[in-house]
Write a protein that holds these residues in place. Structure first.
Motif, PDB file in Angstrom:
ATOM      1  N   PRO A  99      -7.288 -12.596  10.598  1.00 14.93           N
ATOM      2  CA  PRO A  99      -6.872 -11.621   9.585  1.00 14.93           C
ATOM      3  C   PRO A  99      -6.385 -12.314   8.311  1.00 14.93           C
ATOM      4  N   ASP A 100      -6.248 -11.545   7.246  1.00 12.89           N
ATOM      5  CA  ASP A 100      -5.785 -12.123   5.981  1.00 12.89           C
ATOM      6  C   ASP A 100      -4.293 -11.910   5.750  1.00 12.89           C
ATOM      7  N   GLU A 101      -3.558 -11.525   6.790  1.00 10.83           N
ATOM      8  CA  GLU A 101      -2.111 -11.482   6.733  1.00 10.83           C
ATOM      9  C   GLU A 101      -1.577 -11.487   8.163  1.00 10.83           C
ATOM     10  N   ARG A 117      -4.305  -5.742   7.470  1.00 12.28           N
ATOM     11  CA  ARG A 117      -3.788  -4.373   7.541  1.00 12.28           C
ATOM     12  C   ARG A 117      -4.526  -3.554   8.581  1.00 12.28           C
ATOM     13  N   ALA A 118      -5.820  -3.801   8.736  1.00 12.92           N
ATOM     14  CA  ALA A 118      -6.612  -3.047   9.704  1.00 12.92           C
ATOM     15  C   ALA A 118      -6.172  -3.327  11.135  1.00 12.92           C
ATOM     16  N   SER A 148      -4.358   3.863   7.639  1.00 12.11           N
ATOM     17  CA  SER A 148      -5.575   3.089   7.927  1.00 12.11           C
ATOM     18  C   SER A 148      -6.059   3.283   9.353  1.00 12.11           C
ATOM     19  N   LEU A 149      -5.181   3.689  10.258  1.00 10.59           N
ATOM     20  CA  LEU A 149      -5.593   3.922  11.644  1.00 10.59           C
ATOM     21  C   LEU A 149      -6.702   4.963  11.760  1.00 10.59           C
ATOM     22  N   HIS A 179       0.845  -1.199   0.000  1.00 11.88           N
ATOM     23  CA  HIS A 179       0.000   0.000   0.000  1.00 11.88           C
ATOM     24  C   HIS A 179       0.877   1.244   0.000  1.00 11.88           C
ATOM     25  N   PRO A 180       0.447   2.247  -0.778  1.00  7.54           N
ATOM     26  CA  PRO A 180      -0.722   2.278  -1.655  1.00  7.54           C
ATOM     27  C   PRO A 180      -0.559   1.320  -2.835  1.00  7.54           C
ATOM     28  N   ALA A 181      -1.678   0.945  -3.423  1.00  6.49           N
ATOM     29  CA  ALA A 181      -1.659  -0.067  -4.482  1.00  6.49           C
ATOM     30  C   ALA A 181      -0.851   0.364  -5.695  1.00  6.49           C
TER      31      ALA A 181
END
Length: 286
Positions: free
Chosen positions: A236-238, A262-263, A270-271, A81-83
């Protein structure tokens, strides 16, 4: 956190004894900079202004890209990120290409005490490269560390997203708590434990991590230990990619919330927005 997966480590080499760095027709004298202490209290010689930054921490990469993108010249393969981030890649957080980083002659390399290896920091410093190491184990530490990074190290104003993040996390945690587990890896099972940024963020969401009383910051657990006393599993996904078909089946009869990694683990822009999102996902878990 993004490169927390269990693995071997790779040795990185690269050295330079001089504190002077050639840049085309000019020369930057590191010794002429200003000494400023990083989060570990180590004095870092900083030139002003800092124009070339290499980030070895995904969260910090996103933070710099959102604030002063023109300074970022390289990042790790894990900096997603960013993408549309278009900078040179210098391998991973645990095996950075030290030789290539030295060749890039950055004004500053950004690291984190948890994410990166001490040996890589030492090799960069011995090569004459200034390295700023962050130490972040709570949400307030993240706000304070990022504020110092931007104002003291990078010489910029506090970005709006950071001010918004501080406001977003200022309210107290909910009164009602749920006993929870947050796995970060499978085979073997590893979970978030004590003295971690994610653990503190989870507490502020009303989660009581049942394995936070163990001595390790990321305990390894058996399958029986994994679910003991757990009322909610947050997947989570990571770094491990938990999905609807990979993870929830290990928690029979226990509500599961699938969330963006990431969240939970990134202390960047993102915070400013993730608190209500995570709160809703936890509330709806079934």
């Amino acid at each position: 956190m993004s490169d927390k997966r269990p693995s071997g480590t790779e040795s990185c080499d690269g050295s330079r004894d001089s504190a002077r760095v050639d840049r085309g027709s000019g020369t930057v004298d590191r010794n002429s900079g200003t000494a400023t202490a990083d989060d570990l209290g180590v004095d870092v010689m900083l030139v002003s202004p800092v124009r070339r930054v290499v980030s070895l921490v995904p969260s910090l990469t996103e933070a710099v890209a959102a604030t002063c993108p023109e300074t970022l010249v390289a990042a790790t393969d894990w900096c997603t990120h960013p993408a549309d981030l278009d900078v040179e890649r210098v391998r991973g957080t645990k095996n950075p290409n030290v030789r290539r980083i030295v060749e890039l002659a950055p004004d500053l390399v950004l690291c984190n005490q948890e994410e990166n290896r001490r040996i890589d920091v030492e090799r960069l410093r011995s090569a004459g490269i200034p390295v700023w190491v962050t130490r972040i184990e709570t949400v307030p530490e993240a706000i304070a560390s990022l504020t110092r990074l931007f104002t003291s190290a990078l010489g910029t104003a506090v970005p709006r997203w950071l001010t918004e993040a501080e406001s977003a996390w200022a309210p107290p945690p909910p009164a009602h708590t749920r006993n929870a587990v947050i796995p970060i890896w499978r085979h073997p099972w590893m979970v978030v434990g004590r003295n971690t940024f994610t653990g503190d963020l989870a507490r502020r969401l009303g989660l009581n991590l049942v394995h936070a009383d163990r001595p390790d910051r990321y305990p390894r657990l058996t399958e029986d230990e994994l679910t003991e006393g757990v009322e909610l599993a947050v997947l989570p996904d990571e770094p491990y990619v938990f999905t609807e078909t990979d993870g929830p089946e290990a928690f029979p009869g226990i509500p599961v919330a699938l969330v963006e990694g990431r969240a939970l683990t990134w202390y960047g822009p993102s915070l400013a927005t993730v608190r209500p999102v995570l709160t809703d996902q936890i509330r709806r878990a079934n």
